[in-house]
Design a protein around this motif. Sequence first.
Motif, PDB file in Angstrom:
ATOM      1  N   SER A   1       3.184 -21.027   2.265  1.00 20.80           N
ATOM      2  CA  SER A   1       3.050 -21.658   3.579  1.00 20.80           C
ATOM      3  C   SER A   1       3.749 -20.852   4.657  1.00 20.80           C
TER       4      SER A   1
ATOM      5  N   ASP B   1       5.958 -23.795  -1.955  1.00 22.02           N
ATOM      6  CA  ASP B   1       5.783 -24.110  -0.530  1.00 22.02           C
ATOM      7  C   ASP B   1       6.198 -22.935   0.342  1.00 22.02           C
TER       8      ASP B   1
ATOM      9  N   ILE C   1       8.164 -25.400   7.133  1.00 20.31           N
ATOM     10  CA  ILE C   1       7.302 -26.006   6.125  1.00 20.31           C
ATOM     11  C   ILE C   1       6.621 -27.258   6.679  1.00 20.31           C
TER      12      ILE C   1
ATOM     13  N   ASP D   1       1.767 -29.765  -2.624  1.00 21.02           N
ATOM     14  CA  ASP D   1       3.049 -29.369  -2.033  1.00 21.02           C
ATOM     15  C   ASP D   1       4.142 -30.249  -2.634  1.00 21.02           C
TER      16      ASP D   1
END
Length: 477
Positions: free
Chosen positions: A103, A99, A107, A442
Amino acid sequence: MRQKLFYQISIFYLSISTLVFFSTWLISPLSYLFSGLFVIVLFFWIKEVQVSDELLQEINKKDVFILVLASLILSVLSGSGGFSFQSFDYIHQNSKLNDIAKSDLPIYFQSANSFATYYFGYYIPPGLFIKYFNLPQYSIVYLVWTTLGIFLGLGLLYVCINRSLKKLFSIFLFGGVFPFASSLINYFDTPLKLITSGYEPNTKMRLSFLSLMGNFVYVPNQIIPVLIVTPIVLFDLSKRNYIRPIFPISLTIFWSPFPFLGLLVLYGCTLLVNEYKSSFAFVNMKKLIFNAFLNVLTFCPLLIYLTSGLSELEMGFFYEFQENYIPKWLIFLFLEVLIFFFFLRKTIFYRIPLQISVLSLCIIPLYKIGLGNDFCMRVSMPFLLVLYLCLAQFIFSNKFGPKILIFVLLLGSIQPIKIIARGFITFDINGYKKVSYSKFLDTYDSLIKTYNKQIANQYLMDPNSKFYKYLLNKGDS
């Protein structure tokens, strides 16, 4: 290397993720304000360390090499990077690292259309390193990051236990007396259901402490800050330096909230007992209060963030979940804590922290937080570490101590030894190739598919929370 250098590197190691949180999770101009406050607090802490004449103990090059090697071995055995057996929890730990690497911050879980609420401290630095250099393979970075944290913790513990490697490494074989006794009872299928029912994994109260090795294979993100900060607290309190531990303890919030509570209790109670005995003759009380206030102010966004979850945790005292709990609790405490304290009751080695730790370990199992009762297993970590350090000191200072104590410790060591043996047996230099960091969309997706919605929702931020409404940098989401 000097003790002072271990202090400084350790704090920078723990600080990175918190500074990233302030600069990315918070909306502007709050991100600048709290990042600036954090730098100011860090500066004050560095100044405290620089002027200290107590942190001059040396660790020779040979012992540094041994500590580095031991740290690498412990990191591999923990499952970090996938070079040895990975516990079930690594499904989600690997997802958290992915993640961060894939990302933007903060998050945002695409699978749930929600921002995340979790203590990402352990994962942010390696994740950002992987992201910045666009590395296709995560495992080496993951392993190096874990090894560095363990090395810093071992170095500080080494000084804390009078620079004895044999005492230091022995603490990783302590714990697990109850699991052995419980397994033995179950194996012979005795009618002692009153005892065994309180110790089974599926018990609602989840009456359990974990050995250091047990915590390594399940929550390296939480044991590493405990290894680093606990010896800082012990050493500084023994020198009646009450200011220096405040910042390191605060840094553990974003790494491990429950151990943070344990460290706070250990620090606060030891300070009060020490000063009560000396009629509160501490000369820098105003400076202490100022530093405490500045830390509370600086870290308050993190506290608000960690309490902004969408799903409430299951919590309450034992009688709300478990019948006939008191006898089980007493037997558990006898096997895991009291039998050891009986031999340590006259020790002068960290005497007050030991007494506070034993009392805390007796109280902790009476309250539950979370379906799996992470509260009991995690908040106990710093207290167990103090107990194990005192045990190691006692045993090697008394030529291995009473035989009955050694016998009990050997029985308990079966569990840590099994964990260590499993790590060595499953070691594979190419094992990292079998680890998938992007198996799930995720972390929320991994939790939904391997646990359930109730547990997964604990990772989601409540859109009605104060953090979401007033502090969160929502970006383009």
